[in-house]
Design an enzyme around this catalytic site. Structure first.
Site, PDB file in Angstrom:
ATOM      1  CG  ASP A  34      -2.066  -1.002   1.060  1.00 19.34           C
ATOM      2  OD1 ASP A  34      -2.297  -1.455  -0.068  1.00 19.34           O
ATOM      3  OD2 ASP A  34      -2.706  -1.336   2.069  1.00 19.34           O
ATOM      4  CE1 TYR A  40      -8.539  -3.698   6.175  1.00 20.28           C
ATOM      5  CE2 TYR A  40      -8.581  -4.946   4.128  1.00 20.28           C
ATOM      6  CZ  TYR A  40      -8.709  -4.895   5.505  1.00 20.28           C
ATOM      7  OH  TYR A  40      -9.019  -6.042   6.204  1.00 20.28           O
TER       8      TYR A  40
END
Length: 372
Positions: free
Chosen positions: A14, A103
Site C-alpha cells: 500500500d 482499506y
C-alpha cells in the site's frame, strides 16, 4: 492468500505502490476526531509538480479516557495513615487516516505525560472479496477450499495479512545510540541457598552489528529491547534510553522464497536496527512496483554494519492476521493494535509525580437547556 490464477498476484504494497501519504483523506470533525481537536492542513505534490493544499488532514487533541496516571492508597487501620493519592492520565493524540483503495488505515501517535509514546494502527474499510457460486456453507463440500470465509450469499472474504513497518530514528538524548537486548531468564537456586527453587535474572547484551539486532519475538523466551545513549548517564549511572514494548502483533507464515515474501522480506523479523542512511527510508525499497526483493530492509541488514554507539534507526513491524468473519461485511468495524516507546532510565524519577489532581471545578459540567 488465495493461490489461484485469479487472485495469487493480489499482494498489495500500500505505501510503496499507492502512496500512504497520497491516499490520506480529510478527517471528518466530530466523527474522526472529537470536538476539542485542532486540524492541520496537508501539502501535496500534483502530477505536474505543483503543490496543493488539503484541509483537515491531521488532527491533534487531548484525550481524557478515564485512565490513571499513577495512584497509591494506604489504610489508616493498617498504617495509621489515611492516604489516597491518584492522578489522571491525559494523552495528546495526533491522528491521520488513509483510504488505500478498499482499506482504511487510522494511525495515531499518542504522547503521554510520563514520556511514553504509543503508536496505534486501526484497520477498517471494505474487505477485498471474491465471488463464489456458494450461497450457504451447506453447499460447500469438504474438498472445496474457499481460501477464506463465506460472508454473504456468493461472497468470500479471503484470508490475508497486514504489515506496517515503522522507521524510528530514535536519537535518544543525542544521535549516537546503541541497541541492547535485555534477556529475562530463569535461574536455579543452589541446594540450601533459599526456600525458593528459581528466580528471574536480566542479562544485557549490546548489539555490535546489524545481525545481532534482528529480532523475532518469542512469548516464552522474553526480552526487553532498549535503545540507549551510552554517553549519557543518570545520576546513579544508568544509561538514558527508551525501550520498544511490543503489543499484539503477527509474523508472516509464508515461505521465505514466496515472491510476495521476498518483496516483503522486512516482515522476516519484527525488529531490525540499521545505521542511519538517508537512502534507506522505506522498508520495501525505493521502487516497489517491479521489486523482486533486491532492495529491502532485509538486504540492507545483511551487510552486518556496525551499530554500537552510532546514529541508528530502529525498525518495528506491526502485523495483523485477518481471517474474515461476517461482522466484517460489508464495512469492517475498526480493529487496532499498537506498540509503545517507553522511557527506561530516561528520567531521574517518575516525571508526573507532581502533576495536580483533578478537582470538581476543573471539569466541564453538562446541563440540560430546559426541563421537560
Amino acid at each position: 492468500m488465495d493461490p489461484t490464477d485469479a487472485w495469487y498476484f493480489k499482494t498489495y504494497m500500500d505505501a510503496g505502490e499507492y502512496g500512504f501519504g497520497l491516499q490520506s483523506m480529510p478527517l471528518v470533525p466530530l466523527n474522526d476526531c472529537p470536538r476539542n481537536a485542532y486540524y492541520m492542513d496537508g501539502v501535496f505534490t500534483a502530477a505536474d509538480g505543483k503543490p496543493f493544499v488539503q484541509s483537515n488532514m491531521v488532527c491533534v487533541f487531548e484525550s481524557y479516557a478515564g485512565d490513571i496516571g499513577w495512584r497509591h492508597a494506604e489504610s489508616s487501620a493498617i498504617t495509621g495513615m489515611d492516604i489516597r493519592e491518584v492522578r489522571p492520565k491525559v494523552t495528546l493524540v495526533v491522528r491521520m487516516a488513509a483510504s488505500v483503495a478498499n482499506y482504511d488505515y487510522i494511525v495515531d501517535w499518542e504522547f503521554q505525560t510520563d514520556g511514553l509514546i504509543r503508536i496505534k494502527v486501526g484497520l477498517s474499510g471494505i474487505l477485498m472479496v471474491k465471488g463464489t457460486p456458494f450461497e450457504s456453507m451447506n453447499d460447500v463440500n469438504k474438498e472445496d477450499n474457499l481460501y477464506g470465509t463465506l460472508l454473504s450469499e456468493n461472497v468470500i472474504g479471503v484470508i490475508h495479512d497486514h504489515y506496517i513497518t515503522f522507521h524510528l530514528d530514535m536519537d535518544v538524548d543525542g544521535s549516537d545510540n546503541s541497541f541492547a537486548k535485555v534477556h529475562i531468564e530463569r535461574q536455579e537456586t543452589s541446594p540450601g541457598e533459599s526456600p525458593r527453587r528459581s528466580y528471574l535474572k536480566a542479562s544485557r547484551d549490546v548489539a555490535k552489528t546489524e545481525k545481532d539486532a534482528q529480532i523475532k519475538l518469542k512469548l516464552y523466551d522474553p526480552s526487553e529491547f532498549h535503545v540507549f545513549n551510552p554517553n549519557k548517564k543518570t545520576r546513579v549511572g544508568n544509561p538514558v534510553g527508551y525501550k520498544v514494548v511490543p503489543g499484539g502483533t503477527a509474523a508472516s507464515l509464508l515461505d521465505v522464497d514466496d515472491p510476495p515474501q521476498r518483496r516483503g522480506a522486512f516482515t522476516n523479523n519484527q525488529i531490525w536496527v540499521t545505521p542511519y542512511n538517508r537512502s534507506e527510508q522505506w522498508a520495501g525499497g525505493l521502487f516497489v512496483y517491479q521489486s523482486q526483493g533486491e532492495d529491502t530492509l532485509a538486504v540492507w541488514s545483511e551487510r552486518d554494519r556496525a551499530i554500537e554507539n552510532k546514529d541508528i534507526v530502529l525498525w518495528y513491524t506491526l502485523g495483523f492476521h485477518h481471517v474474515p468473519s461476517q461482522e466484517d461485511f460489508p464495512v469492517m468495524p475498526t480493529v487496532s493494535s499498537s506498540f509503545d516507546l517507553k522511557p527506561v532510565n530516561f528520567f531521574e524519577s517518575n516525571p508526573i509525580l507532581r502533576i495536580p489532581p483533578n478537582l470538581e471545578k476543573d471539569l466541564p459540567v453538562c446541563k440540560a437547556d430546559a426541563s421537560s
